[in-house]
Design a protein around this motif. Structure first.
Motif: not given
Lengths: 649, 799
Positions: B201, B231, B235, B238
């Protein structure tokens, strides 16, 4: 040569009608290779004999318009561990020759690249560098491919994809691309024919399109070249080894076409892939310089100077990252009348490699401009050009207009003087109206030498007594009178003999007042305006704008015709009074609706607009459209007169 | 024993930056490793001079491999990894030395502050300081990261945050050629994508970022969507991923999609300040300024900045305060107490529809877009801007479409617009005011049709019934003409109709979205059907005359007008008179104009247009005295009231002035003539007409240099006017005067710094060149050299 063990290096060549080159080539290489194999593909001259005399084994074959085939044929004969190949118009510099064997013994590479230095013009300064494989292991599975610009690398990599192809760092000198090479045009035409037939077979081959583009470009067929460059770019693989060269040559082609905006974009695109390719910065600098965007041009040329270690993967003009860039910078400072900066940069150009006389002369003239007095300028030159030969120094002084000094220095040279120095001394004496000395120099030369009769005649016109002893006065008068008009092909537009025009042009350069007096006595008054106009155009082409202006003023004074108005007007544009120039050219259009008058008018008006937009850029650099318009106007002007820039200085 | 730090970096042609970079680290590090990947400039020399160990490395298009090569050479206990275009912020550097003493962490996040030029910056966090362990290695060809390896081997618990800032210059356009960098990066990324091995991602997010930098939002969006799929919303990257995804949607005009996504992500990241600003941006683009203001307020009230979110604080380069200021004038001053439906008829109007929708965004409660056929992007744009779309079967009657709209509209009032129109934003308040306490059934408002894009003073006004109370029983009848006013009058009486001082701008004439000929044929077809159905109704005939007139078919137009005239019998409307008179003027039947206009003026003495044409005809017949009387009266009257008459701009102002000037010139009264030209030029829209003849006067009667003085004395020396004069002078074969004027315009541009005016200067420049070229061609038709430069002039059309 010893044949006990396998020879180390086999030189393989293919030749045809190379008697003027082959000796230079073989002489430079024969001590450093172990066998020389030459395939003659049908010479009508002494090439094979000369090769044999140098110790080559000569084979004979038919020429089938296919370089790869011929090269593979001669390669089969080679017994050496390494194949080395050269063209007859190439030469090894001694350093390369001396390193060759050691390199062959020690390298772990499968193939070695050499830096080919192409001489592109008669002056030694114009060199272009490119990388090419010239030595590789003798392996029957390695063979050349491609009828023209044949390549060995693909087959090597097929046999062993991780084969090491290494840059040797050594140079080979190539003379075939010199513009003054006698067979250049012929060779180029031959290449175009081969490439076109290759394309007929394989119309999407990008490398062939590229090579055809280059050949057409060199042959001056710009529109066609552009088309093939475009196709090459379209079909090219992103990893092709010639991609940098494509960007460079394609851009140069667009510049020559006056398509500056596209050229800039293309160079920029090239730089995004090859950000350390100085030639692309250089081309951008040239475009900005042509379009009066001096600040941007400065920045680009300075960028060139950063990459002082050239990436060997790039084809590059020698000096773009040093002396050429410095000269361009000096040019721009000259435009901006920053004499000190201009002088310093010209000096750097001279110190960084350019050894051409024109560079010295530019330095001299700039020094004169900067110091505003001759003696400081000459001291400066003595200090910075200590290695100049005395003859060159005299020529330099003469061309700087220091006739007195030039004359003085000739006296210090040992007799007899070289012919060239005689001429300079003689001309200096004429400028100084030192008839006694002139007479002396004339008497020391043979009247049959090519420039002497003209100079003698000039002395005669300017001072009747000067040549008394040298030649019969009446004879000279007659000679002059007879030689004015063309005899063989009298034409209305060009009635004057070329020799007479040479004479008249020199005469007016020495003393325009006397010259005009003289012309009025010997020339039919009806022909005078045409004479002045033709002399003016000659002065114009040689960028002597002040003289040109005077001559066109004379032609206009004699005859109120459109052509004289337009030329005199154009000179006004060049020498600074743009609006007055436009008025005169506009008047020529009103007198006669000739298309040339309008071409001049459009040129002058675009020049005026360019000048004003330039002023705008200085005051406000951030109107994006202005740059675009400046590029457009410059391209337009180039299409109008086939010339980039009116030099305003 | 002291802990040692090795600085590791890779470099290629970084001579501009590397010196400053290394100097900024000297007080903290014990070893400097520079892996040079093929510089052709002074980079290695500079690095060596500053004490670096320089290793050359053959570049193979793999950043990670090169970086790992530098790690192999490091001998310190910790590694500080930097790029050449970064520097350590000297105020915070000492924290580095404290951090490496710690036993609790194996790696640290540092702040990387991207300096984007013009005081713009974005700060991210990135692991740049980590223990020199063989398992900590980079992965990914570009935007390579070491964090994966560290997460895997040490876990998130052993990664600390450090208050050390690296200043990154690499995206500062003032210092770097960014576009070249981006093209190279995208090339590498695409190559990398093919092997798919490192598809994660964060990686896709970075691909998207590169595309945004290139302005390729569609490609960026595709990558963000892919990235989002893999994703974890928790995280670190993000939130910025969501942010950039929304930016792409907005840049692509997908406002509705963006708002849908926002609704979801705002529930996920309720305290993410920038999301409110993005929401505001969507509403602003759709003209919904009050909603935008609400969003901005929410953003301002969310001051707490969660360290998880990238600090940008600006949206499309504007701070919340700037946005607030920008939308303030468009906010409704008074609340409206009615519901409004806006009905828009459109066909292939992708160039105009957004402007139309934006103009009603603030006041519309519902927008209906009605089409029969539409082959371009209009529907998408309208959908994204919040319109409800209705696609009807092909019909040969606009009445059908409009009546459909009447039926489906809700709310108290309905506003009709066409796709190439917009409501004048200054009139919104008047509209609300008028409708808030209205007792009427319908309103006529002013439709202003512009003729030329370059001249806003050149238009025609007429009253059209566009605001209708949502009531049963009202309907359109004509296939083309907007005749709802007749229906209202029939049902509720004439008094149910009134006028509102609200203007609709109509750009139809010069912005051709459909081939003109096609529209004309269709209109004539519809009208002829109308007139067959209702053969006693003069309206279709009259409208047909108007359509023909606009197409330049004056004779045919006159025939239709005369037919309408017959049908009316006695009560001839003013517009019909005007139409007939204009036809006669075009046909140069000035005698008839004078006769007809006398009758008309007696009936409609305040219709200025009639008087003007009367005067114009008199002037052409040489009846100077009568003409003068007419024009002076025109000036007295001013423009005709739009509520009563269709009126052209200028007939009460600059047009009669220009004609009077001509008249005085004919009589030899130059001073008076100039005075009138001058008055004309001072009126909006009149300058383009008055300046050229004025220039002619100065060129032929006075010293041309005095023109400029005169313009200055009368405050007419705008850049545009001077350029107009320059072009006029060249047309009169006065090139030098023309260039002198142009040069003055240029000087004025420079001194006033009014650079938007540059287009006038450029247009004049190309016009002058083009006129010379045309003249050259007239005298030398077929000359090859002249032909070869033709291309230059065809390229300049777009100026």
């Amino acid at each position: 040569m010893k044949w006990l063990k396998q020879p180390l290096i086999s030189l393989c060549m293919i030749v045809k009608n190379e008697e003027s080159n082959i000796l230079r080539c073989l002489d430079s290489v024969k001590d450093y290779v172990d066998e020389i194999l030459v395939l003659d593909t049908g010479s009508g001259d002494r090439t094979p004999v000369l090769a044999q005399e140098q110790g080559a084994c000569v084979f004979f074959g038919r020429w089938e318009n296919n370089f790869a085939k011929a090269r593979n044929e001669i390669k089969q004969q080679a017994r050496g561990e390494w194949i080395f190949y050269l063209d007859a118009d190439e030469e090894l510099p001694p350093e390369t020759g001396r390193s060759l064997r050691q390199l062959a013994q020690q390298t772990k590479a499968e193939a070695l690249q050499f830096s080919i230095v192409n001489y592109t013009s008669s002056s030694d300064t114009q060199k272009c560098r490119g990388l090419n494989i010239r030595m590789f292991k003798n392996n029957p599975n390695y063979y050349f491919e491609g009828a023209l610009h044949e390549q060995i690398a693909p087959s090597i990599l097929r046999v062993n994809p991780s084969a090491a192809i290494v840059c040797s760092g050594l140079e080979i000198l190539h003379y075939g691309y010199s513009f003054d090479h006698p067979r250049r045009i012929q060779k180029n035409q031959r290449n175009i024919t081969i490439l076109e037939s290759m394309l007929a077979e394989n119309p999407k081959d990008d490398f062939t399109h590229y090579n055809l583009g280059v050949s057409l470009y060199v042959g001056g067929q710009l529109e066609n070249a552009k088309r093939h460059f475009q196709l090459a770019k379209q079909y090219a693989n992103k990893k092709s080894h010639y991609l940098p060269a494509l960007y460079r040559n394609f851009t140069a082609c667009l510049v020559d076409l006056g398509e500056y905006e596209e050229a800039l974009k293309l160079a920029q695109e090239g730089l995004s892939h090859f950000p350390d390719y100085p030639d692309l910065y250089y081309l951008q600098g040239q475009i900005y310089s042509i379009t009066n965007l001096f600040e941007l041009a400065l920045e680009r040329f300075k960028q060139c100077l950063k990459y002082n270690k050239l990436n060997p993967n790039y084809i590059s003009m020698d000096g773009v990252q040093s002396f050429l860039a410095y000269e361009q910078l000096a040019d721009i400072y000259m435009h901006q009348q920053k004499w000190e900066d201009a002088l310093q940069h010209q000096l750097k150009a001279v110190q960084n490699g350019t050894a051409s006389y024109t560079s010295f002369l530019r330095l001299g003239l700039l020094a004169k401009q900067h110091f505003n007095n001759s003696s400081d300028a000459i001291d400066f030159l003595d200090c910075h050009l200590p290695k100049l030969r005395p003859e060159e120094r005299i020529k330099l002084l003469f061309d700087m207009g220091e006739h007195h000094l030039a004359l003085q220095k000739t006296e210090m040279l040992p007799q007899p003087l070289p012919y060239e120095i005689y001429i300079i001394a003689l001309k200096s004496a004429i400028y100084l109206k030192n008839w006694q000395r002139a007479k002396m120099f004339l008497s020391q030369t043979s009247p049959l030498d090519k420039e002497i009769p003209t100079l003698a005649a000039i002395c005669h016109v300017l001072d009747k007594d000067a040549v008394k002893d040298h030649c019969e006065t009446d004879q000279l008068d007659q000679l002059l009178a007879k030689s004015i008009y063309q005899k063989d092909i009298p034409s209305e537009e060009h009635p004057f003999a070329p020799l007479f025009l040479d004479f008249a042009f020199q005469l007016i350069g020495f003393d325009d007042f006397e010259a005009v007096n003289y012309f009025e006595t010997v020339i039919n008054p009806l022909d005078l305006p045409l004479l002045y106009s033709q002399l003016g155009q000659r002065a114009f082409l040689r960028k002597n704008y002040n003289l040109a202006e005077r001559l066109f003023a004379l032609s206009l004074a004699c005859q109120k015709k459109g052509i004289h108005y337009r030329w005199f007007g154009l000179m006004n544009v060049y020498t600074g009074d743009k609006l007055e120039g436009i008025r005169l050219i506009r008047h020529s259009c009103n007198l006669e609706n000739d298309s040339q008058n309008y071409i001049f008018l459009l040129t002058a008006v675009s020049d005026f607009f360019q000048h004003c937009l330039r002023h705008l850029v200085v005051n406000c650099p951030h109107i994006p459209k202005v740059h675009q318009h400046l590029l457009g106007l410059a391209g337009f002007k180039k299409k109008l007169i086939g010339k980039e820039e009116i030099d305003c200085q | 024993m002291s802990v040692k730090i090795s600085l590791c970096m890779i470099a290629k042609n970084e001579s501009d930056f590397i010196g400053n970079c290394l100097k900024s680290t000297l007080s903290y590090v014990n070893q400097i490793i520079v892996v040079d990947t093929g510089s052709s400039d002074q980079t290695p020399e500079i690095a060596r001079k500053l004490g670096a160990e320089v290793y050359t490395y053959t570049w193979n298009n793999d950043f990670s491999a090169a970086r790992n090569h530098s790690l192999e050479k490091a001998t310190g206990d910790w590694i500080l990894f930097m790029d050449c275009d970064e520097e350590i912020d000297p105020d915070l550097g000492h924290h580095l030395l404290e951090a490496v003493q710690s036993k609790d962490c194996d790696a640290y996040y540092l702040n990387v502050k991207n300096l984007l030029g013009m005081d713009h910056e974005i700060t991210f966090q990135s692991i740049r300081l980590f223990r020199n362990l063989p398992q900590f290695r980079f992965k990914g060809k570009i935007h390579e990261q070491v964090s994966d390896a560290i997460f895997t081997h040490s876990g998130p618990g052993r990664i600390g945050r450090l208050n050390v800032t690296l200043l990154h210059h690499g995206y500062n356009p003032e210092r770097v050629n960014i576009s070249s960098k981006i093209i190279r990066n995208v090339g590498l990324l695409e190559e990398d994508l093919q092997d798919r091995s490192c598809l994660d991602g964060f990686y896709l997010y970075n691909v998207g970022i590169e595309y945004i930098r290139q302005g390729q939002y569609q490609k960026a969006l595709e990558n963000f969507i892919e990235a989002l799929k893999v994703t974890n919303p928790n995280s670190g990257y993000a939130p910025p991923l969501v942010n950039k995804l929304l930016v792409c949607l907005i840049e692509l005009g997908r406002y509705r999609d963006a708002l849908d996504q926002l609704a979801y992500f705002q529930s996920l990241y309720p305290d993410y300040h920038d999301l409110f600003l993005l929401q505001a941006a969507c509403h602003i683009q759709c003209g919904r300024f009050s909603l935008a203001a609400d969003s901005i307020e929410k953003a301002v009230k969310t001051p707490h900045r969660n360290p998880r979110y990238p600090v940008e604080g600006k949206i499309f380069n504007q701070s919340p305060e700037q946005l607030q200021k920008q939308i303030e004038p468009y906010l409704l001053q008074k609340a409206k107490n009615f519901q409004l439906s806006v009905c828009i008829l459109a066909k292939n109007q992708e160039k105009h529809i957004a402007r139309c929708l934006r103009s009603v965004g603030e006041i519309a409660d519902k927008i209906l877009l009605i089409v029969t056929e539409c082959s371009d992007n209009t529907l998408n744009i309208a959908y994204q801007m919040g319109a409800n779309l209705y696609r009807l079967n092909r019909s040969d009657s606009f009445a059908q479409l409009r009546n459909f709209a009447l039926k489906n509209a809700c709310g108290d009032w309905i506003l009709f617009l066409n796709g190439d129109e917009e409501i004048n934003s200054a009139d919104i308040a008047a509209l609300v005011e008028g409708l808030n306490n209205s007792t009427f059934i319908g309103y006529k408002i002013r439709q202003r049709t512009f003729y030329a894009a370059a001249n806003e003073g050149n238009y025609r006004d007429q009253a059209v019934c566009r605001l209708i109370r949502n009531e049963q029983g009202l309907c359109y009848k004509s296939r083309l003409i907007e005749d709802i006013d007749l229906s209202i009058a029939e049902k509720h009486g004439d008094t149910a109709l009134s006028y509102l001082p609200v203007t609709v701008f109509h750009y139809g004439f010069h912005l051709k979205s459909e081939p003109e000929e096609q529209v004309f044929r269709r209109n004539i077809y519809l009208l002829s059907k109308d007139s067959r159905d209702q053969d006693k109704n003069p309206l279709p005939r009259q409208e047909m005359g108007l359509q023909l007139y606009n197409r330049g078919k004056y004779k045919a137009a006159l025939v239709q007008f005369q037919a309408a005239h017959k049908l009316y019998g006695t009560n001839i409307p003013a517009d019909l008179f005007c139409g007939m008179i204009k036809c006669l003027v075009k046909l140069k039947k000035y005698d008839e104009v004078v006769l007809l206009s006398k009758t008309a003026v007696d009936l409609y003495p305040d219709y200025t247009d009639l008087l003007y044409y009367q005067g114009f005809s008199c002037l052409n017949l040489g009846l100077l005295h009568a003409a003068k009387e007419c024009f002076e009266k025109c000036l007295q009257l001013g423009s005709a009231p739009w509520e009563k008459y269709a009126a052209c701009s200028g007939v009460g102002s600059f047009l009669p002035h220009c004609r009077l000037a001509e008249l005085y010139l004919q009589q030899g009264n130059i001073d008076e003539s100039l005075l009138h030209y001058c008055s004309a030029a001072q009126i909006t829209g009149g300058a383009d007409m008055a300046i050229p003849p004025m220039t002619d006067i100065f060129l032929s009667k006075f010293h041309p240099g005095r023109l400029l003085e005169y313009l200055q004395d009368h405050k007419l020396d705008t850049i545009r006017n001077i350029c107009t004069a320059a072009m006029a002078a060249n047309k009169k074969n006065c090139l030098l005067e023309s260039l002198a004027l142009w040069e003055r315009a240029m000087e004025k541009l420079i001194t006033t710094r009014n650079y938007e005016q540059y287009h006038n200067i450029a247009a004049a420049m190309f016009q002058i060149l083009s006129d010379i070229y045309t003249e050259a061609n007239q005298h030398n038709s077929g000359d090859t050299q002249l032909q070869s430069i033709r291309e230059f002039f065809s390229q300049q059309d777009n100026i």
